[in-house]
Scaffold this active site. Sequence first.
Site, PDB file in Angstrom:
ATOM      1  N   GLU A 261      -4.335   2.561  -8.041  1.00 42.69           N
ATOM      2  CA  GLU A 261      -4.894   3.211  -6.619  1.00 42.69           C
ATOM      3  C   GLU A 261      -3.447   4.629  -6.755  1.00 42.69           C
ATOM      4  O   GLU A 261      -2.869   4.324  -6.359  1.00 42.69           O
ATOM      5  CB  GLU A 261      -4.487   2.739  -4.969  1.00 42.69           C
ATOM      6  CG  GLU A 261      -5.628   1.688  -4.938  1.00 42.69           C
ATOM      7  CD  GLU A 261      -5.559   1.415  -3.185  1.00 42.69           C
ATOM      8  OE1 GLU A 261      -6.614   1.339  -2.835  1.00 42.69           O
ATOM      9  OE2 GLU A 261      -4.805   1.523  -2.516  1.00 42.69           O
TER      10      GLU A 261
ATOM     11  N   HIS B 134       0.554  -1.259   0.448  1.00 43.63           N
ATOM     12  CA  HIS B 134      -0.057   0.026  -0.077  1.00 43.63           C
ATOM     13  C   HIS B 134       1.030   0.952  -0.128  1.00 43.63           C
ATOM     14  O   HIS B 134       2.004   1.291   0.235  1.00 43.63           O
ATOM     15  CB  HIS B 134      -0.958  -0.009   1.463  1.00 43.63           C
ATOM     16  CG  HIS B 134      -1.984   0.916   1.544  1.00 43.63           C
ATOM     17  ND1 HIS B 134      -2.058   2.002   1.769  1.00 43.63           N
ATOM     18  CD2 HIS B 134      -3.368   1.139   0.667  1.00 43.63           C
ATOM     19  CE1 HIS B 134      -2.595   3.354   1.280  1.00 43.63           C
ATOM     20  NE2 HIS B 134      -3.747   2.658   0.587  1.00 43.63           N
TER      21      HIS B 134
END
Length: 257
Positions: free
Chosen positions: A176, A107
């Site tokens: 993302e 992430h």
Amino acid sequence: MSNPTPRRRLVGLSTKMYFSLQRTRDFTNSFISKLAAVPQELLSNIDIFIIPDFISLASTIGQLESSPVPIWTGAQDCHWEDQGAFTGEVSPSVLSSAGVKLVEVGHAERRRIFGEDDAMVAKKTAAVSRNGMIPLVCIGERTQGDVHAAVDECRVQVDAIMSSVADEAEVILAYEPVWAIGASQPAGEKHILDVVAGIRDLDSVKSRTGTTRVLYGGSAGPGLYEKLKTGLDGLFLGRFGHDPQQFIKTIQEVAEA
């Protein structure tokens, strides 16, 4: 060559570090209750996951056993070794034995705050896969720009990931754009679809025999998937999904689109 098996849609969320232990329990109970009201045939071709914090993992897995349909439990990270002198780290082997189905790695927050680079993310991806779980790997460009630049930046991340796992292993990529995470609005639909098309066309992706699903994250929420259904396999929600009713609504939208 591409995998001839149709890709199932997929939708889920991470609670990050927003929830208390009790809130995670309450959220999960409310979610299971509300999910029971959704027609079960609608959910037969979609995979759903919840990624709680580490302390809540065992209780969440236990709670989800009462779900009317299978719900995957994921973990927010893991170490790249199965065991060793790594105080405070979490073993992928232990996660697997606890019943974890997928593990999120790479992430943008892990990369930015904890200095994780592509090589480390690749090692964690390999650890998840070899322990029989599915790696959910976050990728994305750091700054807002054109599609070509975004795909080039993602290419480096994706190539490292795919070189670390068996060709037949299942991999989930969560696209993302870093600049869109936490924003009030997601990236534009055309940008998302064009970048994802570029990712799917990478040699390291299209040459695989294993299933590679691509989700969109980064301010993803209700109403978005209808605009992305031609190119994305689902959504990875953050805070927009922390309301059980909104999570259910998004699941229905992905299933029906």
